[in-house]
Design a protein around this motif. Sequence first.
Motif, PDB file in Angstrom:
ATOM      1  N   UNK A   1       0.829  -1.198   0.000  1.00  0.00           N
ATOM      2  CA  UNK A   1       0.000   0.000   0.000  1.00  0.00           C
ATOM      3  C   UNK A   1       0.868   1.254   0.000  1.00  0.00           C
ATOM      4  N   UNK A   2       0.346   2.320  -0.605  1.00  0.00           N
ATOM      5  CA  UNK A   2       1.056   3.602  -0.496  1.00  0.00           C
ATOM      6  C   UNK A   2       0.923   4.115   0.929  1.00  0.00           C
ATOM      7  N   UNK A   3       1.922   4.885   1.368  1.00  0.00           N
ATOM      8  CA  UNK A   3       1.957   5.371   2.739  1.00  0.00           C
ATOM      9  C   UNK A   3       2.500   6.786   2.742  1.00  0.00           C
ATOM     10  N   UNK A   4       1.979   7.613   3.626  1.00  0.00           N
ATOM     11  CA  UNK A   4       2.557   8.945   3.813  1.00  0.00           C
ATOM     12  C   UNK A   4       2.282   9.416   5.234  1.00  0.00           C
ATOM     13  N   UNK A   5       3.139  10.299   5.695  1.00  0.00           N
ATOM     14  CA  UNK A   5       2.995  10.908   7.019  1.00  0.00           C
ATOM     15  C   UNK A   5       3.537  12.324   6.936  1.00  0.00           C
ATOM     16  N   UNK A   6       2.785  13.257   7.478  1.00  0.00           N
ATOM     17  CA  UNK A   6       3.205  14.664   7.468  1.00  0.00           C
ATOM     18  C   UNK A   6       4.016  14.988   8.721  1.00  0.00           C
ATOM     19  N   UNK A   7       4.823  16.030   8.591  1.00  0.00           N
ATOM     20  CA  UNK A   7       5.547  16.574   9.741  1.00  0.00           C
ATOM     21  C   UNK A   7       5.449  18.085   9.701  1.00  0.00           C
ATOM     22  N   UNK A   8       5.702  18.720  10.830  1.00  0.00           N
ATOM     23  CA  UNK A   8       5.613  20.177  10.951  1.00  0.00           C
ATOM     24  C   UNK A   8       6.966  20.805  10.645  1.00  0.00           C
ATOM     25  N   UNK A   9       6.940  21.834   9.809  1.00  0.00           N
ATOM     26  CA  UNK A   9       8.151  22.562   9.418  1.00  0.00           C
ATOM     27  C   UNK A   9       8.715  23.302  10.631  1.00  0.00           C
ATOM     28  N   UNK A  10      10.034  23.339  10.765  1.00  0.00           N
ATOM     29  CA  UNK A  10      10.675  24.149  11.808  1.00  0.00           C
ATOM     30  C   UNK A  10      10.487  25.630  11.483  1.00  0.00           C
ATOM     31  N   UNK A  11      10.743  26.483  12.447  1.00  0.00           N
ATOM     32  CA  UNK A  11      10.693  27.919  12.177  1.00  0.00           C
ATOM     33  C   UNK A  11      11.836  28.346  11.268  1.00  0.00           C
ATOM     34  N   UNK A  12      12.952  27.617  11.326  1.00  0.00           N
ATOM     35  CA  UNK A  12      14.096  27.974  10.480  1.00  0.00           C
ATOM     36  C   UNK A  12      13.839  27.551   9.026  1.00  0.00           C
ATOM     37  N   UNK A  13      14.515  28.219   8.129  1.00  0.00           N
ATOM     38  CA  UNK A  13      14.468  27.882   6.710  1.00  0.00           C
ATOM     39  C   UNK A  13      15.360  26.663   6.472  1.00  0.00           C
ATOM     40  N   UNK A  14      14.972  25.786   5.554  1.00  0.00           N
ATOM     41  CA  UNK A  14      15.807  24.649   5.193  1.00  0.00           C
ATOM     42  C   UNK A  14      16.651  25.042   3.981  1.00  0.00           C
ATOM     43  N   UNK A  15      17.959  24.898   4.113  1.00  0.00           N
ATOM     44  CA  UNK A  15      18.852  25.221   3.010  1.00  0.00           C
ATOM     45  C   UNK A  15      18.669  24.258   1.841  1.00  0.00           C
ATOM     46  N   UNK A  16      18.792  24.784   0.632  1.00  0.00           N
ATOM     47  CA  UNK A  16      18.595  23.971  -0.569  1.00  0.00           C
ATOM     48  C   UNK A  16      19.568  22.799  -0.619  1.00  0.00           C
ATOM     49  N   UNK A  17      20.826  23.040  -0.279  1.00  0.00           N
ATOM     50  CA  UNK A  17      21.812  21.958  -0.304  1.00  0.00           C
ATOM     51  C   UNK A  17      21.440  20.842   0.654  1.00  0.00           C
ATOM     52  N   UNK A  18      20.952  21.202   1.824  1.00  0.00           N
ATOM     53  CA  UNK A  18      20.541  20.197   2.810  1.00  0.00           C
ATOM     54  C   UNK A  18      19.362  19.370   2.294  1.00  0.00           C
ATOM     55  N   UNK A  19      18.377  20.038   1.712  1.00  0.00           N
ATOM     56  CA  UNK A  19      17.206  19.319   1.199  1.00  0.00           C
ATOM     57  C   UNK A  19      17.620  18.392   0.062  1.00  0.00           C
TER      58      UNK A  19
END
Length: 174
Positions: free
Chosen positions: A100-118
């Motif tokens: 089965x397909x599966x997904x789970x959401x999470x809450x974004x931190x207040x900080x910005x995520x750097x493009x290189x990290x993502x």
Amino acid sequence: MAQHLGPLELVGDRWVIGDPAREGGLSIVLTPEGLEQRRHAEPAPLLAVEWSRVMDLRIRAAYRSWQATRPAALIGWGQPGADVGRDGCSLQGTLRHPYEPWSARYTHHERRYGAGHVIVLKALFGRLTEAKALARLGDPQWLGAAVAELSSCTSWYAPRGNRLVEETVRHLGT
């Protein structure tokens, strides 16, 4: 040792995806047994999945917290692959038994995520899926070593990030 890589963050002795401290927020804890989706201040997980059931796993990570809102989905409409809207911060994959397909959401931190990290975090999930070694995400020492090597990536250029992930995984072993 680096403490975070995009939405992945060391909290105590466990690696967590998302902001576990945000009021009412969701996070995903990577344990040796599997994945646990948790809500802030609730003792029991909302959802738990064993590593043996996970066939493939992808991470979606909006760079900024406002991009993970419903209005951002309208702005991002028409941009294939854009991590925006309510699923802009989520794990997605396929489970076995039953399939089965599966997904789970999470809450974004207040900080910005750097493009290189993502970029390198997405590549790490992809590489571990290919190697059938997703359980490595539940090994805090292995994941800490990987994050330490990958957190230096600041490039927006995906092939460079993919190469860094390949070298890191080869160095650390799967």
